[in-house]
Scaffold this motif. Structure first.
Motif, PDB file in Angstrom:
ATOM      1  N   THR A 159       0.842  -1.190   0.000  1.00 27.02           N
ATOM      2  CA  THR A 159       0.000   0.000   0.000  1.00 27.02           C
ATOM      3  C   THR A 159       0.880   1.243   0.000  1.00 27.02           C
ATOM      4  N   LYS A 199      -1.169  -7.679  -3.818  1.00 30.12           N
ATOM      5  CA  LYS A 199      -1.984  -6.553  -4.263  1.00 30.12           C
ATOM      6  C   LYS A 199      -1.183  -5.269  -4.110  1.00 30.12           C
ATOM      7  N   SER A 252      -1.904  -1.118  -3.880  1.00 34.07           N
ATOM      8  CA  SER A 252      -2.888  -0.040  -3.752  1.00 34.07           C
ATOM      9  C   SER A 252      -2.147   1.283  -3.663  1.00 34.07           C
ATOM     10  N   THR A 305      -9.376  -8.308  -7.056  1.00 37.66           N
ATOM     11  CA  THR A 305      -8.743  -7.019  -7.333  1.00 37.66           C
ATOM     12  C   THR A 305      -7.321  -7.023  -6.794  1.00 37.66           C
ATOM     13  N   GLU A 320      -5.190  -1.443  -7.226  1.00 37.16           N
ATOM     14  CA  GLU A 320      -6.187  -0.436  -6.887  1.00 37.16           C
ATOM     15  C   GLU A 320      -5.543   0.941  -6.948  1.00 37.16           C
ATOM     16  N   LEU A 340      -8.973  -1.926 -10.064  1.00 43.04           N
ATOM     17  CA  LEU A 340     -10.023  -1.013  -9.618  1.00 43.04           C
ATOM     18  C   LEU A 340      -9.427   0.385  -9.631  1.00 43.04           C
ATOM     19  N   THR A 397     -10.480   4.411  -9.445  1.00 42.56           N
ATOM     20  CA  THR A 397     -11.647   5.168  -8.991  1.00 42.56           C
ATOM     21  C   THR A 397     -11.594   6.656  -9.340  1.00 42.56           C
ATOM     22  N   ASN A 400     -15.673  -3.747 -12.910  1.00 42.28           N
ATOM     23  CA  ASN A 400     -15.232  -4.003 -11.534  1.00 42.28           C
ATOM     24  C   ASN A 400     -15.405  -2.764 -10.648  1.00 42.28           C
ATOM     25  N   SER A 438     -14.931   0.338 -11.574  1.00 37.02           N
ATOM     26  CA  SER A 438     -13.973   1.385 -11.925  1.00 37.02           C
ATOM     27  C   SER A 438     -14.624   2.550 -12.668  1.00 37.02           C
TER      28      SER A 438
END
Length: 326
Positions: free
Chosen positions: A18, A46, A48, A74, A77, A117, A119, A153, A155
């Motif tokens: 992250t 992942k 992010s 996911t 991100e 994802l 945003t 998804n 997005s």
């Protein structure tokens, strides 16, 4: 915070990564140009990146692909307001983004069953690798076969061109984005013949030689009067002049990347301000021709504190001003 964390070696952890603030930069790569594998965090499940944070995949050498380990759900991100940094290098194939090895810059890829994802709007910076050839086409940024880069998804992803480094004999015309593929659009262009320091880049970084938006703005103009803006920066084909009329920051310049130019001339367009090219990050200025540096009579005191190299075995520095100090 606003600091930078550099991961220069391979890391084998398998948890999530992250980036909540500042900059995370991954650079370790194996292989050769066109088939490089970026393994700095390749085991992470992942990634992010929060709004205001930056994730760079920048090798400084051969480029390569960072393939995230997660195989479902996911695994990437990107919040609106986040930032990515990748490299663009010479094309080795059709560069349509469908096959590994066709893009010799750096890119981020997801496993076939994994999703992204996104945003909001993501700004993408690019670092163009040394030795880039004149080319037109597309250069991969993100590849997600499972989708999620734009409108699935959950997005709502869009992408904008950020700060670009070493845009020399080409221009960047924009970013093309689909739900599975995000790419820079690159067009061939003639390298600058002459470049005059202006210090007026609209992207806000007004002290850096190598930065531009790739199309309309940099810290350089192509005329002494300082009126003809350019989105390109100097290359080995360029005679560089310090500075243009109405310049800013000639006493506070940095390279921002390794830079090779044809010649360097310190002129008398602004004799009230000293000239200083500071050392930054170990970057080097290389001058190609034997008549390397000329300091005009009456020019400002000049200091080159960056690394400096000459391609010619018998390079000449002609100082014609008693105030100059190269």
């Amino acid at each position: 915070g606003g600091q930078k964390l550099l991961l220069r070696n391979a890391n084998t952890y398998t948890g999530e990564t992250t980036v909540s603030g500042g900059v995370l930069e991954v650079s370790h790569v194996l292989g050769t140009a066109g088939s490089g594998v970026i393994d700095g965090i390749s085991g992470t499940s992942k990634v992010s990146v929060a709004s205001g944070a930056t994730f760079n995949v920048v090798t400084g050498s051969i480029g390569g692909t960072l393939t995230l380990a997660g195989t479902s759900g996911t695994v990437l991100e990107l919040a609106g307001g986040s930032r990515l940094g990748v490299e663009v290098g010479p094309n080795t194939g059709t560069n349509v983004g469908s096959n590994a090895g066709e893009n010799t810059g750096s890119s981020i890829r997801l496993q076939p069953g994994a999703l992204a994802l996104v945003t909001g709007n993501v700004t993408v910076d690019a670092y163009f690798l040394p030795g880039i050839v004149t080319h037109a086409g597309k250069s991969d940024i993100l590849v997600a076969q499972g989708g999620g880069l734009v409108n699935t998804n959950g997005s709502a992803g869009t992408y904008s061109v950020g700060n670009l480094y070493n845009v020399t004999n080409f221009t960047v015309t924009g970013i093309t984005a689909t739900d599975t593929l995000v790419q820079f659009d690159v067009a061939a262009a003639a390298a600058l013949t002459d470049a005059y320091w202006k210090g007026a880049y609209t992207g806000g970084i007004t002290d850096t030689w190598s930065v531009s938006n790739g199309s309309t703005s940099s810290n350089w103009t192509t005329d002494l009067a300082g009126t003809i803006a350019t989105g390109q920066v100097p290359s080995i084909a360029t005679n560089v002049f310090l500075s243009a009329v109405g310049q800013a920051n000639q006493n506070d310049m940095v390279l921002g990347a390794d830079t090779t130019i044809k010649t360097l001339t310190v002129n008398t367009s602004d004799t009230s301000t000293p000239i200083l090219l500071k050392a930054d990050g170990g970057y080097k200025l290389t001058i190609d021709l034997a008549a390397a540096i000329t300091v005009d009579s009456g020019a400002s005191a000049t200091t080159i504190a960056s690394k400096l190299a000459f391609n010619a075995a018998t390079a000449t520095i002609a100082v014609n001003s008693v105030t100059a100090n190269p």
